[in-house]
Write an enzyme that holds these catalytic residues in place. Sequence first.
Site, PDB file in Angstrom:
ATOM      1  N   ASP A 117      -4.850  12.885  11.951  1.00  0.00           N
ATOM      2  CA  ASP A 117      -4.796  11.441  11.822  1.00  0.00           C
ATOM      3  C   ASP A 117      -4.869  10.836  13.204  1.00  0.00           C
ATOM      4  OD1 ASP A 117      -3.731   8.772  11.264  1.00  0.00           O
ATOM      5  OD2 ASP A 117      -3.285   9.645   9.315  1.00  0.00           O
ATOM      6  N   ILE A 148       7.960   7.237  16.495  1.00  0.00           N
ATOM      7  CA  ILE A 148       7.622   7.886  15.220  1.00  0.00           C
ATOM      8  C   ILE A 148       6.353   8.725  15.317  1.00  0.00           C
ATOM      9  CG2 ILE A 148       7.295   7.534  12.725  1.00  0.00           C
ATOM     10  CD1 ILE A 148       9.966   6.402  13.660  1.00  0.00           C
ATOM     11  N   ASP A 187       4.521   0.687  11.988  1.00  0.00           N
ATOM     12  CA  ASP A 187       3.285   0.071  11.499  1.00  0.00           C
ATOM     13  C   ASP A 187       3.095  -1.366  12.007  1.00  0.00           C
ATOM     14  OD1 ASP A 187       2.664   2.380  10.192  1.00  0.00           O
ATOM     15  OD2 ASP A 187       3.124   1.667   8.178  1.00  0.00           O
ATOM     16  N   ARG A 198      -4.586  10.418   3.264  1.00  0.00           N
ATOM     17  CA  ARG A 198      -3.406  11.230   3.512  1.00  0.00           C
ATOM     18  C   ARG A 198      -2.313  11.091   2.462  1.00  0.00           C
ATOM     19  NH1 ARG A 198      -0.395  13.950   6.987  1.00  0.00           N
ATOM     20  NH2 ARG A 198       1.573  13.555   5.957  1.00  0.00           N
ATOM     21  N   LYS A 222       0.848  -1.203   0.000  1.00  0.00           N
ATOM     22  CA  LYS A 222       0.000   0.000   0.000  1.00  0.00           C
ATOM     23  C   LYS A 222       0.882   1.249   0.000  1.00  0.00           C
ATOM     24  CE  LYS A 222      -2.617   2.541   3.466  1.00  0.00           C
ATOM     25  NZ  LYS A 222      -1.460   3.309   3.974  1.00  0.00           N
ATOM     26  N   ASN A 223       1.926   1.234   0.811  1.00  0.00           N
ATOM     27  CA  ASN A 223       2.749   2.436   0.944  1.00  0.00           C
ATOM     28  C   ASN A 223       3.683   2.650  -0.236  1.00  0.00           C
ATOM     29  OD1 ASN A 223       1.482   3.035   3.288  1.00  0.00           O
ATOM     30  ND2 ASN A 223       3.160   2.440   4.645  1.00  0.00           N
TER      31      ASN A 223
HETATM   32  C1  UD1 Z   1       4.681   6.743   5.944  1.00  0.00           C
HETATM   33  C2  UD1 Z   1       3.711   5.583   5.854  1.00  0.00           C
HETATM   34  C3  UD1 Z   1       3.222   5.162   7.234  1.00  0.00           C
HETATM   35  C4  UD1 Z   1       4.428   4.871   8.137  1.00  0.00           C
HETATM   36  C5  UD1 Z   1       5.383   6.060   8.148  1.00  0.00           C
HETATM   37  C6  UD1 Z   1       6.640   5.796   8.942  1.00  0.00           C
HETATM   38  C7  UD1 Z   1       2.635   5.962   3.720  1.00  0.00           C
HETATM   39  C8  UD1 Z   1       1.393   6.277   2.997  1.00  0.00           C
HETATM   40  N1  UD1 Z   1       2.571   5.988   5.046  1.00  0.00           N
HETATM   41  O1  UD1 Z   1       3.957   7.860   6.473  1.00  0.00           O
HETATM   42  O2  UD1 Z   1       2.418   3.989   7.099  1.00  0.00           O
HETATM   43  O3  UD1 Z   1       3.951   4.642   9.447  1.00  0.00           O
HETATM   44  O4  UD1 Z   1       5.771   6.379   6.798  1.00  0.00           O
HETATM   45  O5  UD1 Z   1       7.290   4.672   8.471  1.00  0.00           O
HETATM   46  O6  UD1 Z   1       3.647   5.652   3.136  1.00  0.00           O
HETATM   47  N2  UD1 Z   1       7.044  14.645  10.033  1.00  0.00           N
HETATM   48  C9  UD1 Z   1       7.211  15.985  10.310  1.00  0.00           C
HETATM   49  N3  UD1 Z   1       7.248  16.858   9.252  1.00  0.00           N
HETATM   50  C10 UD1 Z   1       7.149  16.446   7.952  1.00  0.00           C
HETATM   51  C11 UD1 Z   1       6.977  15.082   7.679  1.00  0.00           C
HETATM   52  C12 UD1 Z   1       6.939  14.190   8.743  1.00  0.00           C
HETATM   53  O7  UD1 Z   1       7.314  16.386  11.473  1.00  0.00           O
HETATM   54  O8  UD1 Z   1       7.214  17.302   7.047  1.00  0.00           O
HETATM   55  C13 UD1 Z   1       7.005  13.674  11.152  1.00  0.00           C
HETATM   56  C14 UD1 Z   1       5.640  12.963  11.262  1.00  0.00           C
HETATM   57  O9  UD1 Z   1       4.734  13.746  12.008  1.00  0.00           O
HETATM   58  C15 UD1 Z   1       6.031  11.688  11.972  1.00  0.00           C
HETATM   59  C16 UD1 Z   1       7.434  11.395  11.438  1.00  0.00           C
HETATM   60  O10 UD1 Z   1       7.918  12.619  10.891  1.00  0.00           O
HETATM   61  O11 UD1 Z   1       6.093  11.914  13.363  1.00  0.00           O
HETATM   62  C17 UD1 Z   1       7.472  10.305  10.363  1.00  0.00           C
HETATM   63  O12 UD1 Z   1       6.639  10.665   9.310  1.00  0.00           O
HETATM   64  P1  UD1 Z   1       6.893  10.170   7.805  1.00  0.00           P
HETATM   65  O13 UD1 Z   1       8.097   9.294   7.761  1.00  0.00           O
HETATM   66  O14 UD1 Z   1       6.852  11.365   6.940  1.00  0.00           O
HETATM   67  O15 UD1 Z   1       5.616   9.269   7.565  1.00  0.00           O
HETATM   68  P2  UD1 Z   1       4.580   9.331   6.361  1.00  0.00           P
HETATM   69  O16 UD1 Z   1       5.292   9.482   5.068  1.00  0.00           O
HETATM   70  O17 UD1 Z   1       3.497  10.276   6.703  1.00  0.00           O
END
Ligand code: UD1
Length: 419
Positions: A117, A327, A305, A93, A23-24
């Site tokens: 979320d 995370i 996850d 998202r 999915k991701n």
């Molecule tokens: C993706 C996955 C999700 C997984 C996560 C971590 C998808 C659709 N989702 O989510 O299932 O749990 O990776 O492996 O692929 N953050 C910031 N600022 C930003 C971006 C992120 O502070 O600009 C923080 C987020 O709030 C979170 C952390 O960084 O606490 C990790 O987020 P990120 O790795 O970006 O996860 P996603 O891409 O949203």
Amino acid sequence: MKDHFLVTGGARLEGAVKVDGAKNSVLKLMSASLLAEGTTVLHNCPEIADVPYMADVLRGLGCEVELEGPDVVIHTPAEISCDADIDAVRQFRASVCVLGPLTARCHRAVVALPGGDAIGSRPLDMHQSGLEKLGAHTRIEHGCVVAQADRLRGASVKLDFPSVGATENILTASVLAEGTTVLDNAAREPEIVDLCHMLQAMGAQITGEGSNTITVTGVERLHPVEHTVVGDRIVAGTWAYAAAMTRGDITVGGIDPAHLHLVLEKLKLVGAEVETYPTGFRVVQRERPTAVDYQTLPFPGFPTDLQPMALALCTVSEGMSVITENIFESRFRFVDEMTRLGADATIDGHHVVVRGVERLSSAPVWSSDIRAGAGLVLAGLYADGVTQVNDVFHIDRGYPGFVESLNALGATVKRVSVE
Ligand code: UD1
């Protein structure tokens, strides 16, 4: 319609199961098809609701999309729109991954901000600052993130944290930028590597994927390709935990076991026998599992996850475990649901202390997100009696054919649809 599952506890799960594409990954690959005019074909796509949602987002941008079971065919026109339809984007998202390709192709992108979320706040500051380093101006306007750039230029970008989403948007913006981008502290997840492999096949010049420094030299144009989506390591890991939880014996196919290296090592510490093959693995659990500690970290660390499934196993293991979530800030909401089933678990900030019990007893529980829901199903497979897992639309977003696969492995799980 709000479906729930009735999960009868006590069965030992045995047999083989094959996972679909991740999915991701699939959503990001669909979005990358915006980078090249022509027909992109993706194989091994999971049949989950987010795929048709992403198809709607792409249609709103001018693409034609055909969904044919595990194949997704996307026809991207020469001119695409830069405004991602707000209603389509709000559905999920991951749609924010169109930001990078749209900025690269149209020099302007307007993407509705995804809402909050259940697992915690999910800001886009690193996505924005990365695109700004490449020469775009970004701002939040009327609930949308707007990115604009006369042209994108390669730059040195260092992320504060290896964010998966920010790495993807910076990659997909930089492949058509002028010059070289060096992305430091990049995410290393297998889904990032999958995206890089597809972009490379499309003609992008990328090196270092899978390490924390990715270098991209921009090219004039990319061409469409056929690509097979990488196997879903989170679904595969869920089956591994289901084997341990039910003292079962499950062989999982369609996955590179290296993508679950740490997860399988943890399961060995728990007492499971683990065998790996080129495209799968087998987990056999014979005795009561032993408690182990976990802390979630970016890949190759333990995946956030899979934290709810690991926690479910700890609730019935011998001994005490400490689970640390690094995370997402609100990823322990489901722990109260576990305690309804008789788990002994106490939240302390971003830790949970779990004292293993011998018995869980069925109760109605509510899923708050995809993975929490899967963790509750695993607990229900162990609990005495019939556990009603509510709000399973969350689970459906990540686990195609979950009930059918569980039953094929010997479980008794019934989906009940209520009008
Ligand atoms: C993706 C996955 C999700 C997984 C996560 C971590 C998808 C659709 N989702 O989510 O299932 O749990 O990776 O492996 O692929 N953050 C910031 N600022 C930003 C971006 C992120 O502070 O600009 C923080 C987020 O709030 C979170 C952390 O960084 O606490 C990790 O987020 P990120 O790795 O970006 O996860 P996603 O891409 O949203």
